[in-house]
Design a protein around this motif. Structure first.
Motif, mmCIF file in Angstrom:
data_model
loop_
_atom_site.group_PDB
_atom_site.id
_atom_site.type_symbol
_atom_site.label_atom_id
_atom_site.label_comp_id
_atom_site.label_asym_id
_atom_site.label_seq_id
_atom_site.Cartn_x
_atom_site.Cartn_y
_atom_site.Cartn_z
ATOM 1 N N ARG A 36 -5.708 2.000 -13.588
ATOM 2 C CA ARG A 36 -7.114 1.962 -12.964
ATOM 3 C C ARG A 36 -6.677 1.278 -11.411
ATOM 4 O O ARG A 36 -6.480 0.323 -11.306
ATOM 5 C CB ARG A 36 -8.095 0.997 -13.772
ATOM 6 C CG ARG A 36 -9.309 0.982 -13.038
ATOM 7 C CD ARG A 36 -10.464 0.152 -13.701
ATOM 8 N NE ARG A 36 -10.915 0.883 -14.706
ATOM 9 C CZ ARG A 36 -11.270 0.427 -15.683
ATOM 10 N NH1 ARG A 36 -11.625 -0.988 -15.813
ATOM 11 N NH2 ARG A 36 -12.138 1.210 -16.696
ATOM 12 N N CYS A 37 -7.418 2.277 -10.508
ATOM 13 C CA CYS A 37 -7.455 1.973 -9.404
ATOM 14 C C CYS A 37 -8.909 1.692 -8.582
ATOM 15 O O CYS A 37 -9.836 2.687 -9.045
ATOM 16 C CB CYS A 37 -6.797 2.923 -8.410
ATOM 17 S SG CYS A 37 -5.053 3.167 -8.815
ATOM 18 N N ASP A 79 -4.752 -1.936 -5.206
ATOM 19 C CA ASP A 79 -5.777 -1.387 -5.466
ATOM 20 C C ASP A 79 -5.692 -1.239 -7.120
ATOM 21 O O ASP A 79 -6.844 -0.905 -7.887
ATOM 22 C CB ASP A 79 -6.547 -0.421 -4.789
ATOM 23 C CG ASP A 79 -6.770 -0.697 -3.246
ATOM 24 O OD1 ASP A 79 -7.093 -1.774 -3.214
ATOM 25 O OD2 ASP A 79 -6.787 0.166 -2.364
ATOM 26 N N CYS A 80 -4.596 -1.255 -7.549
ATOM 27 C CA CYS A 80 -4.322 -0.672 -8.968
ATOM 28 C C CYS A 80 -3.876 -1.510 -9.770
ATOM 29 O O CYS A 80 -2.966 -2.524 -9.405
ATOM 30 C CB CYS A 80 -3.386 0.764 -8.792
ATOM 31 S SG CYS A 80 -4.127 1.719 -7.610
ATOM 32 N N THR A 81 -4.104 -1.386 -11.156
ATOM 33 C CA THR A 81 -3.537 -2.557 -12.027
ATOM 34 C C THR A 81 -3.494 -1.543 -13.130
ATOM 35 O O THR A 81 -4.075 -0.526 -13.610
ATOM 36 C CB THR A 81 -4.495 -3.298 -12.360
ATOM 37 O OG1 THR A 81 -4.846 -4.010 -11.235
ATOM 38 C CG2 THR A 81 -4.006 -4.510 -13.504
ATOM 39 N N ALA A 82 -2.423 -1.892 -14.267
ATOM 40 C CA ALA A 82 -2.248 -1.351 -15.126
ATOM 41 C C ALA A 82 -2.457 -1.948 -16.423
ATOM 42 O O ALA A 82 -2.464 -3.340 -16.390
ATOM 43 C CB ALA A 82 -0.679 -0.913 -15.564
ATOM 44 N N ASN A 93 -7.551 -8.861 -21.282
ATOM 45 C CA ASN A 93 -8.314 -8.178 -20.377
ATOM 46 C C ASN A 93 -7.878 -8.475 -18.685
ATOM 47 O O ASN A 93 -8.440 -8.234 -17.861
ATOM 48 C CB ASN A 93 -9.697 -8.760 -20.331
ATOM 49 C CG ASN A 93 -10.868 -7.904 -19.584
ATOM 50 O OD1 ASN A 93 -10.641 -6.638 -19.510
ATOM 51 N ND2 ASN A 93 -11.865 -8.453 -19.332
ATOM 52 N N LYS A 94 -6.350 -8.851 -18.649
ATOM 53 C CA LYS A 94 -5.798 -8.984 -17.296
ATOM 54 C C LYS A 94 -4.603 -7.756 -17.444
ATOM 55 O O LYS A 94 -4.318 -7.284 -18.684
ATOM 56 C CB LYS A 94 -5.148 -10.145 -17.199
ATOM 57 C CG LYS A 94 -5.649 -11.392 -17.600
ATOM 58 C CD LYS A 94 -6.628 -11.512 -16.249
ATOM 59 C CE LYS A 94 -7.268 -12.837 -16.166
ATOM 60 N NZ LYS A 94 -8.325 -13.109 -15.388
ATOM 61 N N GLY A 95 -4.493 -7.417 -16.412
ATOM 62 C CA GLY A 95 -3.401 -6.043 -16.489
ATOM 63 C C GLY A 95 -2.394 -6.734 -15.508
ATOM 64 O O GLY A 95 -2.417 -7.854 -15.051
ATOM 65 N N LEU A 96 -1.475 -5.727 -15.294
ATOM 66 C CA LEU A 96 -0.258 -6.121 -14.338
ATOM 67 C C LEU A 96 -0.411 -5.478 -13.117
ATOM 68 O O LEU A 96 -0.560 -4.186 -13.299
ATOM 69 C CB LEU A 96 1.208 -5.843 -15.308
ATOM 70 C CG LEU A 96 1.231 -6.639 -16.525
ATOM 71 C CD1 LEU A 96 2.551 -5.978 -17.247
ATOM 72 C CD2 LEU A 96 1.843 -8.253 -16.125
ATOM 73 N N PRO A 97 0.235 -5.876 -12.091
ATOM 74 C CA PRO A 97 0.114 -5.250 -10.941
ATOM 75 C C PRO A 97 1.224 -4.281 -10.683
ATOM 76 O O PRO A 97 2.328 -4.207 -11.520
ATOM 77 C CB PRO A 97 0.352 -6.249 -9.845
ATOM 78 C CG PRO A 97 1.070 -7.502 -10.609
ATOM 79 C CD PRO A 97 0.759 -7.488 -11.793
ATOM 80 N N LEU A 98 1.046 -3.441 -9.948
ATOM 81 C CA LEU A 98 2.404 -2.393 -9.532
ATOM 82 C C LEU A 98 3.409 -2.864 -8.574
ATOM 83 O O LEU A 98 2.897 -3.534 -7.517
ATOM 84 C CB LEU A 98 1.651 -0.907 -9.051
ATOM 85 C CG LEU A 98 0.551 -0.634 -9.617
ATOM 86 C CD1 LEU A 98 0.166 0.759 -9.057
ATOM 87 C CD2 LEU A 98 0.817 -0.293 -11.282
ATOM 88 N N GLY A 135 0.805 -1.295 0.117
ATOM 89 C CA GLY A 135 0.002 0.061 0.113
ATOM 90 C C GLY A 135 0.680 1.330 -0.143
ATOM 91 O O GLY A 135 2.026 1.305 0.250
ATOM 92 N N LEU A 136 0.098 2.260 -0.399
ATOM 93 C CA LEU A 136 0.883 3.620 -0.415
ATOM 94 C C LEU A 136 0.971 4.172 0.914
ATOM 95 O O LEU A 136 0.126 4.179 1.384
ATOM 96 C CB LEU A 136 0.243 4.660 -1.597
ATOM 97 C CG LEU A 136 0.209 4.337 -2.932
ATOM 98 C CD1 LEU A 136 -0.588 5.411 -3.683
ATOM 99 C CD2 LEU A 136 1.623 4.371 -3.557
ATOM 100 N N PRO A 137 2.094 4.491 1.307
ATOM 101 C CA PRO A 137 2.067 5.170 2.773
ATOM 102 C C PRO A 137 1.300 6.510 2.707
ATOM 103 O O PRO A 137 1.351 7.302 1.747
ATOM 104 C CB PRO A 137 3.526 5.140 2.730
ATOM 105 C CG PRO A 137 4.015 5.513 1.751
ATOM 106 C CD PRO A 137 3.293 4.630 0.665
ATOM 107 N N ARG A 138 0.750 6.947 3.816
ATOM 108 C CA ARG A 138 0.290 8.212 4.072
ATOM 109 C C ARG A 138 1.471 9.094 4.303
ATOM 110 O O ARG A 138 2.148 8.893 5.134
ATOM 111 C CB ARG A 138 -0.662 8.249 5.243
ATOM 112 C CG ARG A 138 -1.869 7.484 4.942
ATOM 113 C CD ARG A 138 -3.121 7.955 5.738
ATOM 114 N NE ARG A 138 -4.247 7.364 5.430
ATOM 115 C CZ ARG A 138 -5.087 7.822 4.566
ATOM 116 N NH1 ARG A 138 -4.914 8.792 3.568
ATOM 117 N NH2 ARG A 138 -6.123 6.819 4.282
#
Length: 169
Positions: free
Chosen positions: A75-76, A110-113, A132-137, A30-33
């Motif tokens: 897309r997130c 939560d995000c995929t390219a 129709n599948k994406g790649l994770p970050l 996850g992205l840190p705050r």
């Protein structure tokens, strides 16, 4: 003296974020705050290739040619919220999508390219990922950006397409 103190505060914040936010076992996290006084954006980069086709820019070590003008979407999705941003590849098949706003409510998982298809008619069979599948970050590093503050740089890796008829381009 005040500027030195501010510089130390920013440097300390970067060190804390860098050490506290390293990915575990290579997985996306996850992205840190960010600290309340620091802006925080995200950049995602990757490449789109045509495997086995010898178009301009052919890279022998990859056995592939870069695909220029491929549409890429980041897309997130989280609960009832969806956020998308578009980009395109350059002549070397590279894309970078940069957010212009704080995206801390979304985590990298939560995000995929996605690449919605090859721009080259002769090279439209998707190899990686499948249709129709994406790649994770994957978090690569944090980068200080002068006018923004701090930017998390993520990578998707390579999207691969192949000729519709094997051996032909």
């Amino acid at each position: 003296m005040a500027s030195l103190a501010r510089c130390l505060l920013v440097c300390l914040s970067l060190v804390i974020l860098s050490v506290g936010c390293l990915p575990s076992r290579g997985s996306a996290m996850g992205l840190p705050r960010p600290p309340p006084n620091m802006n925080f954006t995200v950049a995602v980069e990757g490449h789109v290739w045509c495997k086995g086709c010898r178009y301009a820019g052919y890279v022998e070590s990859k056995g592939a040619s870069p695909l220029q003008n491929a549409a890429v979407m980041l897309r997130c999705r989280r609960e009832n919220s969806t956020w998308s941003l578009w980009g395109a590849t350059d002549a070397s098949g590279h894309f970078t999508i940069q957010t212009a706003k704080l995206v801390a409510p979304f985590r990298s998982r939560d995000c995929t390219a996605y690449v919605l298809g090859s721009p080259v008619r002769a090279c439209r069979r998707d190899l990686k990922p499948r249709w129709n599948k994406g790649l994770p970050l994957k978090l690569r590093k944090f980068v200080p950006v002068s006018d923004v503050g701090l930017q998390a740089l993520y990578s998707t890796g390579d999207f691969l397409f192949a000729p519709n008829t094997p051996g032909k381009c």
